[in-house]
Design an enzyme around this catalytic site. Structure first.
Site, PDB file in Angstrom:
ATOM      1  N   ARG A   1     -26.836 -18.339  50.687  1.00  0.00           N
ATOM      2  CA  ARG A   1     -27.200 -19.337  49.664  1.00  0.00           C
ATOM      3  C   ARG A   1     -28.550 -18.918  49.108  1.00  0.00           C
ATOM      4  NH1 ARG A   1     -28.986 -22.296  46.300  1.00  0.00           N
ATOM      5  NH2 ARG A   1     -28.437 -24.469  45.924  1.00  0.00           N
TER       6      ARG A   1
ATOM      7  N   GLU B   1     -22.252 -26.630  39.298  1.00  0.00           N
ATOM      8  CA  GLU B   1     -21.005 -26.469  40.048  1.00  0.00           C
ATOM      9  C   GLU B   1     -19.910 -25.902  39.150  1.00  0.00           C
ATOM     10  OE1 GLU B   1     -20.887 -26.873  43.313  1.00  0.00           O
ATOM     11  OE2 GLU B   1     -22.975 -27.521  43.293  1.00  0.00           O
TER      12      GLU B   1
ATOM     13  N   ARG C   1     -25.164 -21.433  56.146  1.00  0.00           N
ATOM     14  CA  ARG C   1     -25.306 -20.317  55.211  1.00  0.00           C
ATOM     15  C   ARG C   1     -26.701 -19.717  55.375  1.00  0.00           C
ATOM     16  NH1 ARG C   1     -23.736 -23.592  49.807  1.00  0.00           N
ATOM     17  NH2 ARG C   1     -25.531 -24.724  50.633  1.00  0.00           N
TER      18      ARG C   1
END
Length: 155
Positions: free
Chosen positions: A36, A44, A87
């Site tokens: 990330r 998104e 992540r």
């Protein structure tokens, strides 16, 4: 390390796949790892877990153009190594030319800044890039009026 563009860097990971504008899978020491990007947030994309936002598909395409599979990258960590989704959190530099990908995505209007303490090593550089993109009306600033604008009819 934010102003090292145009330098060739020693990669510590290789891109396997771009998941969306600010997330990718890499080969890190022989292990598939989800990364990330720190300090930024892209809208998104369509078909993701969250409702689609204006500019999300464009941001995903741009990140995929910048980091196609097989691209060597230098991942730089900050204070925290992982987020709550497990992540790896990193600043991402393209190894062949030193492009600071996080900064570029903000500067070109594909992302806004998003800072979470204590991971703020490049806050000033990223905030400056956002101010520049906003003032110039690039990307999400022109097309969407800014980040986090849900698309009509998105669920």
């Amino acid at each position: 390390m934010s102003e090292i563009e145009a330098a060739v860097l020693e990669p510590n990971a290789v891109v396997l796949a771009v998941i969306d504008g600010d997330t990718m899978d890499v080969d890190l020491g022989g292990r598939r790892t989800t990364v990330r990007f720190l300090g930024i947030d892209t809208p998104e994309k369509t078909g993701g877990y969250l409702p689609a936002e204006c500019g999300g598909d464009a941001a995903t395409r741009r990140t995929a153009e910048l980091l196609p599979p097989g691209t060597g990258v230098l991942l730089q960590r900050d204070q925290e190594l992982y987020d709550r989704y497990d992540r790896l959190l990193a600043y991402v530099y393209r190894a062949d030319d030193g492009l600071f990908v996080n900064r570029y995505l903000v500067l070109d209007g594909y992302a806004g800044t998003m800072h979470f303490e204590p991971n703020t090593e490049h806050r000033a550089v990223l905030d400056e890039a956002q101010a520049d993109a906003r003032a110039a009306g690039r990307g999400i600033w022109a097309d969407c009026g800014g980040p986090n604008r849900q698309l009509e009819g998105a669920h």
